[in-house]
Structures are given as C-alpha cells and as structure tokens.
Design a protein around this motif. Structure first.
Motif, short mmCIF file in Angstrom:
data_model
loop_
_atom_site.label_atom_id
_atom_site.label_comp_id
_atom_site.label_asym_id
_atom_site.label_seq_id
_atom_site.Cartn_x
_atom_site.Cartn_y
_atom_site.Cartn_z
N PHE A 46 0.86 -1.18 0.00
CA PHE A 46 0.00 0.00 0.00
C PHE A 46 0.90 1.23 0.00
CE2 PHE A 46 -2.50 3.44 1.76
CZ PHE A 46 -3.72 3.29 1.12
N TYR A 47 0.65 2.15 -0.93
CA TYR A 47 1.39 3.42 -0.95
C TYR A 47 0.54 4.48 -0.28
CZ TYR A 47 3.46 7.77 -2.46
OH TYR A 47 4.01 9.04 -2.47
N GLN A 48 1.08 5.08 0.78
CA GLN A 48 0.39 6.11 1.55
C GLN A 48 0.69 7.47 0.94
OE1 GLN A 48 -1.65 5.60 4.32
NE2 GLN A 48 -2.08 7.79 4.32
N GLN A 49 -0.26 7.98 0.17
CA GLN A 49 -0.07 9.26 -0.50
C GLN A 49 -0.39 10.43 0.43
OE1 GLN A 49 -3.11 10.64 -3.04
NE2 GLN A 49 -1.77 11.86 -4.36
N GLN A 50 -1.46 10.30 1.21
CA GLN A 50 -1.92 11.40 2.05
C GLN A 50 -1.16 11.46 3.37
OE1 GLN A 50 -4.16 13.74 1.15
NE2 GLN A 50 -4.20 12.76 -0.87
N PRO A 51 -0.99 12.67 3.93
CA PRO A 51 -0.33 12.78 5.23
C PRO A 51 -1.08 11.98 6.30
CG PRO A 51 -0.53 14.93 4.18
CD PRO A 51 -1.35 13.98 3.36
N ALA A 64 5.57 3.54 1.79
CA ALA A 64 4.87 2.29 1.48
C ALA A 64 4.73 1.45 2.74
CB ALA A 64 5.61 1.51 0.41
N HIS A 65 3.50 1.13 3.09
CA HIS A 65 3.19 0.23 4.22
C HIS A 65 1.72 -0.12 4.15
CE1 HIS A 65 3.01 -1.62 8.17
NE2 HIS A 65 1.90 -0.93 8.36
N PRO A 66 1.41 -1.39 4.29
CA PRO A 66 2.29 -2.54 4.47
C PRO A 66 2.97 -2.97 3.15
CG PRO A 66 0.06 -2.99 5.30
CD PRO A 66 0.00 -1.78 4.44
N LEU A 67 4.13 -3.60 3.31
CA LEU A 67 4.76 -4.38 2.26
C LEU A 67 4.56 -5.83 2.67
CD1 LEU A 67 6.67 -4.62 -0.28
CD2 LEU A 67 8.55 -4.74 1.37
N TYR A 68 4.13 -6.69 1.72
CA TYR A 68 3.77 -8.06 2.04
C TYR A 68 4.77 -9.06 1.46
CZ TYR A 68 -0.85 -6.07 3.10
OH TYR A 68 -1.89 -5.32 3.61
N THR A 69 4.87 -10.21 2.13
CA THR A 69 5.60 -11.35 1.57
C THR A 69 4.78 -11.94 0.43
OG1 THR A 69 4.56 -12.96 3.05
CG2 THR A 69 6.58 -11.89 3.85
N LEU A 75 5.60 -7.56 6.06
CA LEU A 75 7.04 -7.41 6.27
C LEU A 75 7.40 -6.17 7.06
CD1 LEU A 75 8.31 -8.42 2.71
CD2 LEU A 75 9.19 -9.40 4.84
N THR A 76 6.63 -5.09 6.88
CA THR A 76 7.01 -3.79 7.42
C THR A 76 6.23 -3.43 8.68
OG1 THR A 76 5.45 -2.80 5.85
CG2 THR A 76 7.77 -2.82 5.24
N GLU A 77 6.72 -2.40 9.37
CA GLU A 77 6.06 -1.85 10.55
C GLU A 77 5.88 -0.35 10.36
OE1 GLU A 77 7.68 -4.79 14.11
OE2 GLU A 77 8.65 -2.85 13.80
N VAL A 78 4.88 0.20 11.03
CA VAL A 78 4.67 1.64 11.06
C VAL A 78 4.30 2.02 12.50
CG1 VAL A 78 2.22 1.60 10.48
CG2 VAL A 78 3.60 3.57 9.81
N GLU A 79 4.78 3.17 12.95
CA GLU A 79 4.56 3.64 14.31
C GLU A 79 5.05 2.64 15.36
OE1 GLU A 79 0.79 5.69 15.26
OE2 GLU A 79 0.16 5.06 13.26
N VAL A 292 11.27 -9.17 -3.21
CA VAL A 292 10.56 -9.90 -2.16
C VAL A 292 10.55 -11.37 -2.56
CG1 VAL A 292 8.37 -10.15 -0.92
CG2 VAL A 292 9.13 -7.88 -1.67
N HIS A 293 11.00 -12.25 -1.66
CA HIS A 293 11.22 -13.63 -2.08
C HIS A 293 10.96 -14.62 -0.95
CE1 HIS A 293 15.09 -13.88 0.11
NE2 HIS A 293 15.25 -12.62 -0.24
N ASP A 294 10.90 -15.89 -1.33
CA ASP A 294 10.84 -16.93 -0.31
C ASP A 294 12.25 -17.48 -0.09
OD1 ASP A 294 11.38 -18.83 -2.29
OD2 ASP A 294 9.28 -19.42 -2.51
N ASP A 295 12.35 -18.49 0.76
CA ASP A 295 13.69 -18.96 1.17
C ASP A 295 14.39 -19.77 0.09
OD1 ASP A 295 15.67 -18.95 3.16
OD2 ASP A 295 15.14 -20.98 3.79
N SER A 296 13.69 -20.07 -1.00
CA SER A 296 14.32 -20.88 -2.05
C SER A 296 15.18 -20.06 -3.00
CB SER A 296 13.24 -21.63 -2.85
OG SER A 296 12.47 -20.73 -3.63
N LEU A 297 15.10 -18.74 -2.93
CA LEU A 297 15.89 -17.91 -3.84
C LEU A 297 17.36 -17.93 -3.40
CD1 LEU A 297 15.54 -16.02 -6.31
CD2 LEU A 297 15.54 -14.12 -4.71
#
Length: 314
Positions: A46-51, A64-69, A75-79, A292-297
């Motif tokens: 998700f790209y957060q455009q607005q303040p 950008a948050h969240p970023l997903y596997t 994957l990400t955290e905010v606040e 963004v990848h799994d453990d097989s890469l």
C-alpha cells in the motif's frame, strides 16, 4: 445416446476450464489515503499518499506500508513503539538545509510537511506504475510553510513471473524549489538517512550481501550494493522469507555502506552520509529495487537479478 454424449462433452469442457484457470492479473484499488497493489490476487503493498499522523505527533506522507511477503504476511512496521516516526518503506533525512540554514529534520518530521499534488496509477502489461508528486514544505521565512522541494516518485510493481520472487522498483526524483537545498544524514558517526526499511525484526533475522553473512554494528558497515534480509517475518515457526534491497551502483563490484539493526530500529542504505550534499538544479535521482522472495531464492540468483537491474536501470 446422443444426449448422453453431449453431457459428457460439457463435463469434459468444464474440467478443462477448472484445470486451466484464467491468467492471474495485477490489480490496484485507489482509496482516499493512497493505493493498494495486488498480484495474483494477493496484496503486494500500500502506498500512503496522504499525510498520516504517526503516534499522534509525527505526520508523514509518501511511504509504502504494508509491504507483504509472497504469501501476504506483513514485512514492514509503522509507528513502532521504539521509533514512532519509522514508516514502512520511507526515505528521509535529518539535515534539510536551505541556503545554508538548517531548517528541518525530515527523519523525525520536524518543521517539514508533505503536501500531495497528484497521483496517477497505470497498468501496462506485466507491471503497475504509481506516479506520485509531493511538495515538501518548511517554514523558512516568517514561520510560514513554503515549498522547498518537489518530489516525483515512481513505484513499479512487476508481475511475479517466478513463483519465488517479486520485483518492486522505487525511482525518487527530488527538485530544489527555494535556492540551494542540501540533504544530509544524521550529524554523527553513523550518518544514517535516505532509503530505509522498517521491517519486522524476527529473532532469526540475517543480513546477507553477495552471499556473505554481514554482522550489524553501531556504525555503517561496508558491503556489496545489495543487501538481503531473511527471517521468519510471520513469527516463530513461520516460513523463512526475505526482501533484498538493490542500490544503483556503477558496477556489481562496488562497495556501499549499510546501517543494519537486529533490534528496535530500521535498515538503511545511507546517502549521502553525515556530510550534506546539494541537490543539483536538474534534481537528485535515487533508484532502488526490492526483491521480495521466499527462502528458495539462492544467492547466485540474487547476483543475476542485480546484474539485470543494472542493465535495466541505465
């Protein structure tokens, strides 16, 4: 008999349809806050455009948050409680200098705001492109916020053609609007600032660069121009996955600094470091790719992907 044969044919056609479903598509949904991109029916980011106010006191836009596997774990955290101004995938600088006067601290959202001007989302073949424009404002004169930088950012989400990785590009272009503008990292030996990732921090988090394990230190460490972060981001016992960060460099053999943290902090590809640099009149362009990848890469696959990135991003 003829009717029975017809029923068999219909049933066979139905089986054929089930066995070969329609090709999965990239998609996006715009909201009042920004845009969510999906691939193969699964959320990508998700790209957060607005303040958005973080922790009730820090207001930031353009991250950008969240970023997903690949299997939709976050994957990400905010606040986060330890640093309320960390915001998923973000780019910020402690030193924002206008005409030799240090006017703002973008890292902690002090004396700077981000005003969205426009956002355009386009689906083209096997990628979705998010083009967004923000104005950075700061009270340079008489306490009245005025534009100092125009940010044009392009985020490209590529359709995942492979089952074990996804490519996401960030192309950030900063234009000075108020005389000489300089950006600098933290004014200490760490010099952190620039493109950053506030990732979840599993106990088994590993840092790998060009196939070599990297040990986090208080100050920046030198490694290849890409860093891979691997761990059980879904919690203990969850599958290992990862996200690699590629930085533009002159060659795959270049050496770059990294700020790495195992606990209560972010991961950073610091630029320019402690000493501020002026944004050229034609603008400053910063380019990164996430894998963004799994453990097989494998590490070798990452090397090949980085070499392809250098060719693609020239």
């Amino acid at each position: 008999m003829r009717r029975f044969s017809g029923l068999i044919a219909i049933a066979a056609a139905a089986c054929f349809f089930v066995a070969f479903p329609a090709k999965a598509q990239l998609g996006y949904v715009r909201t009042e806050q920004g845009v969510e991109v999906s691939d193969n029916g699964k959320k990508v980011l998700f790209y957060q455009q607005q303040p958005k106010t973080l922790g009730g006191q820090y207001t930031r836009a353009g991250y950008a948050h969240p970023l997903y596997t690949l299997d939709e774990r976050v994957l990400t955290e905010v606040e986060p409680a330890d640093h309320l101004y960390h915001s998923g995938i973000f780019w910020a600088w402690h030193q924002i200098i206008v005409n030799d006067k240090n006017v703002a601290d973008g890292w902690i959202c002090e004396n700077v705001s981000w005003a969205p001007e426009k956002m355009r989302v386009k689906k083209n073949g096997r990628k979705i492109t998010v083009n967004t424009r923000l104005l950075w404002k700061s009270p340079v004169n008489a306490g009245i916020p005025e534009p100092i930088i125009r940010e044009n950012t392009r985020i490209i989400v590529h359709h995942s053609t492979e089952s074990n990785y996804r490519l996401i590009d960030f192309d950030i272009h900063l234009l000075p609007l108020a005389g000489t503008i300089k950006l600098g990292g933290s004014d200490d030996h760490k010099g952190y600032g620039g493109f950053s990732l506030r990732l979840g921090l599993p106990d088994d988090l590993r840092f790998v660069s060009d196939g070599k394990e990297v040990v986090a230190k208080e100050e920046a460490v030198e490694a290849a121009p890409w860093m891979d972060f691997r761990g059980s981001f879904g919690g203990q016992g969850s599958p290992v996955s990862g996200v690699a960060v590629f930085c533009r460099a002159e060659s795959p053999d270049a050496v770059m600094p990294w700020i790495l943290r195992k606990k209560t902090s972010m991961q950073n590809a610091p630029y320019p470091g402690r000493e501020p640099v002026a944004i050229p009149a034609k603008g400053l362009r910063l380019k990164y790719r996430l894998v963004v990848h799994d453990d097989s890469l494998s590490d070798e696959a990452l090397r090949e992907l980085y070499a392809a990135y250098l060719r693609d991003s020239n």
